[in-house]
Design a protein around this motif. Sequence first.
Motif, short mmCIF file in Angstrom:
data_model
loop_
_atom_site.label_atom_id
_atom_site.label_comp_id
_atom_site.label_asym_id
_atom_site.label_seq_id
_atom_site.Cartn_x
_atom_site.Cartn_y
_atom_site.Cartn_z
N MET A 184 0.82 -1.20 0.00
CA MET A 184 0.00 0.00 0.00
C MET A 184 0.86 1.25 0.00
SD MET A 184 -2.56 -1.59 2.79
CE MET A 184 -1.15 -2.57 3.33
N ILE A 185 0.44 2.21 -0.78
CA ILE A 185 1.02 3.55 -0.73
C ILE A 185 0.02 4.41 0.03
CG2 ILE A 185 1.74 5.57 -2.04
CD1 ILE A 185 2.58 3.74 -4.29
N THR A 186 0.45 4.95 1.15
CA THR A 186 -0.47 5.69 2.01
C THR A 186 0.01 7.12 2.21
OG1 THR A 186 0.65 5.12 4.09
CG2 THR A 186 -0.94 3.54 3.24
N GLY B 35 -4.11 6.85 -2.33
CA GLY B 35 -2.87 6.11 -2.54
C GLY B 35 -3.10 4.93 -3.46
N SER B 36 -2.71 3.76 -3.03
CA SER B 36 -2.96 2.56 -3.84
C SER B 36 -2.90 1.32 -2.96
CB SER B 36 -1.94 2.43 -4.98
OG SER B 36 -0.68 2.00 -4.49
N ILE B 37 -3.56 0.26 -3.44
CA ILE B 37 -3.54 -1.03 -2.75
C ILE B 37 -3.28 -2.09 -3.82
CG2 ILE B 37 -4.79 -2.66 -1.31
CD1 ILE B 37 -6.65 -0.35 -0.50
N ALA B 38 -2.22 -2.85 -3.64
CA ALA B 38 -1.89 -3.93 -4.57
C ALA B 38 -1.90 -5.25 -3.80
CB ALA B 38 -0.53 -3.72 -5.22
N VAL B 39 -2.45 -6.29 -4.42
CA VAL B 39 -2.57 -7.60 -3.77
C VAL B 39 -1.90 -8.64 -4.65
CG1 VAL B 39 -4.14 -9.31 -2.79
CG2 VAL B 39 -4.75 -6.89 -2.74
N GLU B 40 -1.05 -9.47 -4.04
CA GLU B 40 -0.38 -10.54 -4.77
C GLU B 40 -0.53 -11.85 -4.02
OE1 GLU B 40 3.63 -9.20 -4.86
OE2 GLU B 40 3.34 -7.83 -6.55
N ASN B 41 -0.68 -12.95 -4.76
CA ASN B 41 -0.71 -14.27 -4.14
C ASN B 41 0.71 -14.69 -3.76
OD1 ASN B 41 -3.52 -15.11 -4.25
ND2 ASN B 41 -3.28 -15.09 -6.45
#
Length: 318
Positions: A6-8, A69-75
Amino acid sequence: MLHLRMITPPHLTDQVVSLIDQTVGTTHLVVLTGAARNPEGDVVLCDVAREAAGELLQEMRTLGIDQSGSIAVENIDLSISKRADEAEEEAPGEAADAVIWEQLSESTHEESTLTITYSAFMIVATMIAACGVALDNAILIVGAMAVGPEFGPLAGICTGLVQRAPKLAARSLIALIVGFASAIVATTVFSLVMDAIGQFHEGMLEAPRPNTSFIWQPDPFSFVVALLAGVAGMLSLTSAKAGALVGVAISVTTVPAGANAAVALSYGDFAQMWGSAVQLMLNLGGIILAGTLTLVAWKLLWRTQHDRMIRPPGAPRI
């Protein structure tokens, strides 16, 4: 396990860290102050058990991290860590049963958009099924079912209805209608061309077809199978078991019904065309109904886990 990046904005970082710390099933928390440049802010990294990820992502969106900001999710395919094992044990439920609604919405968005590739797959699948209809060849019918991409828009409609996302539902419905309409029109022309070169003839359509006559003769089992396929399809999407979708695709008579309707239309056999259209509507309606009810049930089930996802203030980690 899932990995979150996350970019906060700096003024929200403490709240994000506190939220992660309060959510069960989280570990490997890292804060990189001022590391982000576009957008500017802090970078927060953590791992979370899949069964706790949905709740955490919803809370992050409530804070507006997805907007500011942004939220990225990876397995995470492999995590060799005692802390990760403890986090998974701490999170209630099982990972295979977890529904990550943001991930489901994103995947159905991609699969339910009307594109040239989607239309091409739909047209080709319907043409393959038309050959199966003319030759009374069950293998070609099964192959056409596997090629058809129609479950993407069907899943998009179900997700849009349950998540109250009218744009997703409308976009999926348009892709479904336009996809089948263009496939039927193209396959009607294909049938006429095949007839002109002597590969199709009306006798093929009117002859007894023990392997494919069910396509234009719907019965109660058509709707029952569609209901069961809708449940199986949505379970495969929510549990990330995409392999089951192949079985769903070859269990319902959607693409073959559209193909039989197109061939019947090319020869003016309106009885078969109508029967095929009814078969198509029964299958599409059954899948949408069952898929929607499955998602509603899943949502209610995981709502009961809400309180167990939040660690009481001051409670120690496992």
